[in-house]
Enzyme design. Structure first.
Site, PDB file in Angstrom:
ATOM      1  N   SER A 297       0.494  -1.676   0.240  1.00  0.00           N
ATOM      2  CA  SER A 297       0.150   0.151   0.219  1.00  0.00           C
ATOM      3  C   SER A 297       1.263   1.487  -0.423  1.00  0.00           C
ATOM      4  O   SER A 297       2.108   0.933  -0.218  1.00  0.00           O
ATOM      5  CB  SER A 297      -0.781  -0.177   1.740  1.00  0.00           C
ATOM      6  OG  SER A 297      -0.004   0.321   2.507  1.00  0.00           O
TER       7      SER A 297
ATOM      8  N   TYR B  65      -2.673   0.756  -3.896  1.00  0.00           N
ATOM      9  CA  TYR B  65      -3.685   1.849  -3.374  1.00  0.00           C
ATOM     10  C   TYR B  65      -4.037   2.469  -1.352  1.00  0.00           C
ATOM     11  O   TYR B  65      -2.294   2.545  -0.946  1.00  0.00           O
ATOM     12  CB  TYR B  65      -4.650   0.646  -2.330  1.00  0.00           C
ATOM     13  CG  TYR B  65      -4.699  -0.664  -1.497  1.00  0.00           C
ATOM     14  CD1 TYR B  65      -4.145  -0.170  -0.232  1.00  0.00           C
ATOM     15  CD2 TYR B  65      -3.608  -1.480  -1.582  1.00  0.00           C
ATOM     16  CE1 TYR B  65      -3.954  -1.313   0.926  1.00  0.00           C
ATOM     17  CE2 TYR B  65      -3.713  -2.680  -1.237  1.00  0.00           C
ATOM     18  CZ  TYR B  65      -3.564  -2.223   0.208  1.00  0.00           C
ATOM     19  OH  TYR B  65      -2.888  -3.283   1.550  1.00  0.00           O
TER      20      TYR B  65
END
Length: 128
Positions: free
Chosen positions: A25, A58
């Site tokens: 991430s 993300y």
């Protein structure tokens, strides 16, 4: 018809952490997430200004007010501490929303990853 439009951009953020063994991430200071209209788990594209790498991951929340930009998991191999990156997200926007004045959220930050300005458009590029 819908168009794939720039929705959010954090411009010239400095990478503060690279955590190879953290779950993948990009942790982003919550102040920056909110200013750019990004939410946790939203897909983001990251463009490394220093080396030209471009990749997707993300967003997750980083400590508010910390200036954190942490590339985690395999993304940690795409940058070094201090590299400048552009973080962007896109959205499908229909023609009616565009005609009603839809605009992206562009956030410009300083050397400490603190907000120094906002815009809702990219200026026309010229030769001067």
């Amino acid at each position: 018809m819908q168009r794939h439009m720039l929705k959010s951009k954090i411009h010239r953020a400095a990478v503060t952490h690279c955590e190879l063994h953290y779950e993948g991430s990009c942790a982003i200071d919550e102040d920056l997430l909110e200013a750019a209209g990004l939410i946790e788990n939203e897909r983001i594209d990251i463009w490394n200004i220093n080396n030209g790498e471009r990749f997707s991951t993300y967003a997750i929340k980083g400590e508010r007010g910390s200036g954190m930009i942490s590339l985690n998991g395999s993304a940690a191999r795409r940058a070094q501490l201090g590299d400048l990156v552009i973080i962007a997200a896109f959205a499908m926007v229909d023609e009616a929303e565009l005609q009603a004045g839809w605009k992206p959220k562009l956030v410009f930050i300083d050397e400490g990853n603190k907000i120094k300005g906002h815009r809702d458009h990219v200026p026309t590029q010229s030769w001067t």
